[in-house]
Design a protein around this motif. Structure first.
Motif, PDB file in Angstrom:
ATOM      1  N   LYS A  85      -8.126   3.235  -6.265  1.00 19.26           N
ATOM      2  CA  LYS A  85      -7.483   2.028  -6.794  1.00 19.26           C
ATOM      3  C   LYS A  85      -6.698   2.329  -8.065  1.00 19.26           C
ATOM      4  N   MET A  86      -6.939   3.506  -8.648  1.00 15.64           N
ATOM      5  CA  MET A  86      -6.287   3.859  -9.906  1.00 15.64           C
ATOM      6  C   MET A  86      -5.037   4.706  -9.705  1.00 15.64           C
ATOM      7  N   ILE A  87      -4.626   4.931  -8.452  1.00 18.20           N
ATOM      8  CA  ILE A  87      -3.415   5.706  -8.183  1.00 18.20           C
ATOM      9  C   ILE A  87      -2.506   4.958  -7.218  1.00 18.20           C
ATOM     10  N   VAL A  88      -1.241   5.364  -7.228  1.00 20.00           N
ATOM     11  CA  VAL A  88      -0.208   4.735  -6.399  1.00 20.00           C
ATOM     12  C   VAL A  88       0.530   5.829  -5.639  1.00 20.00           C
ATOM     13  N   GLY A  89       0.829   5.578  -4.388  1.00 21.91           N
ATOM     14  CA  GLY A  89       1.497   6.569  -3.564  1.00 21.91           C
ATOM     15  C   GLY A  89       3.012   6.541  -3.694  1.00 21.91           C
ATOM     16  N   LEU A  90       3.620   7.700  -3.477  1.00 21.20           N
ATOM     17  CA  LEU A  90       5.073   7.836  -3.473  1.00 21.20           C
ATOM     18  C   LEU A  90       5.496   8.563  -2.205  1.00 21.20           C
ATOM     19  N   GLU A  91       6.562   8.087  -1.598  1.00 21.98           N
ATOM     20  CA  GLU A  91       7.116   8.717  -0.401  1.00 21.98           C
ATOM     21  C   GLU A  91       8.598   8.969  -0.644  1.00 21.98           C
ATOM     22  N   ARG A 126       4.498   3.391  -2.379  1.00 21.21           N
ATOM     23  CA  ARG A 126       3.519   3.006  -1.366  1.00 21.21           C
ATOM     24  C   ARG A 126       2.212   2.627  -2.064  1.00 21.21           C
ATOM     25  N   ASP A 127       2.145   1.371  -2.468  1.00 18.40           N
ATOM     26  CA  ASP A 127       0.955   0.890  -3.173  1.00 18.40           C
ATOM     27  C   ASP A 127      -0.021   0.294  -2.163  1.00 18.40           C
ATOM     28  N   ASP A 128      -0.544   1.148  -1.299  1.00 16.19           N
ATOM     29  CA  ASP A 128      -1.540   0.685  -0.339  1.00 16.19           C
ATOM     30  C   ASP A 128      -2.601   1.761  -0.176  1.00 16.19           C
TER      31      ASP A 128
END
Length: 212
Positions: free
Chosen positions: A157-163, A117-119
């Motif tokens: 902006k420097m992190i990306v989400g995971l589900e 989840r890159d938002d």
């Protein structure tokens, strides 16, 4: 995971509770570059999906989010304490000496399918909920609004989400259930005396009460 029947914990609500109390998990993936493991805090949403959903975030510099594809199967391991068990703590050892050392522990495995989840909205929500959860015990809980808005925006902006949609849950509580009650109690009390209360308390909780 090898789980003898006497160590098995299969109740979703019990495993959800174990995960919620021990949210720092090991995410095991098998992506384009092979096996990998990342150690990150997770947020459990037990009401989402059949067995719950896990939310987390990783640094954008971490290659894991590019190494996996949406829908890939992953495994997250949650540990809830472990302890070495000496045979000298078993009263029956003095009678027949037929005991050897072992290791007791509690663990939950969450199998699932991952979605990257890159938002910004998702990531902000994950960070906010993780913060509220873990700051709740502080005398003056820190809030995201305590930091300058632009500063937080830049960090997000420097992190990306995971589900991760959980598709299977398995648990193993190795707490001496296969021992005589007096031996399990002796080991649990020995751990408590050493200050190892996580497993010591858990062992005594599953041992039948002492005879009146």
């Amino acid at each position: 995971m090898y789980v003898p029947a006497h160590f098995e914990e299969s109740r979703p609500e019990a495993l959800h509770d174990l995960i919620a109390q021990n949210p720092f998990g090991s995410l095991v993936t098998h992506g384009k570059n092979g096996l990998d493991a990342n150690h990150i805090p997770f947020l459990l949403l037990p009401e989402e999906g059949k067995l719950g959903t896990l939310h987390a975030h990783v640094a954008r510099a971490n290659p894991v989010w590019q190494d996996v594809a949406n829908g890939d199967e992953v495994l997250v391991i949650f540990r809830a304490g472990d302890a070495y068990i000496s045979p000298t703590w078993y009263p029956s050892k003095q009678e027949h000496h037929k005991h050897v050392p072992t290791w007791n522990y509690r663990v939950a495995h969450a199998h699932g399918r991952i979605t990257v989840r890159d938002d910004e909205r998702f990531v902000r929500g994950v960070v906010a909920r993780l913060t509220r959860t873990h700051e709740a015990v502080q005398p003056a809980p820190w809030k995201m609004s305590d930091a300058p808005a632009g500063y937080v925006d830049d960090l997000l902006k420097m992190i990306v989400g995971l589900e991760i949609e959980i598709t299977a849950l398995e648990g193993k509580l190795k707490l001496g259930q296969n021992r005589e009650a007096r031996d399990a109690r002796g080991a649990g009390e020995a751990l408590q005396a050493r200050g190892e209360h996580v497993i010591g308390d858990a062992m005594l909780a599953v041992v039948p009460a002492k005879p009146a």
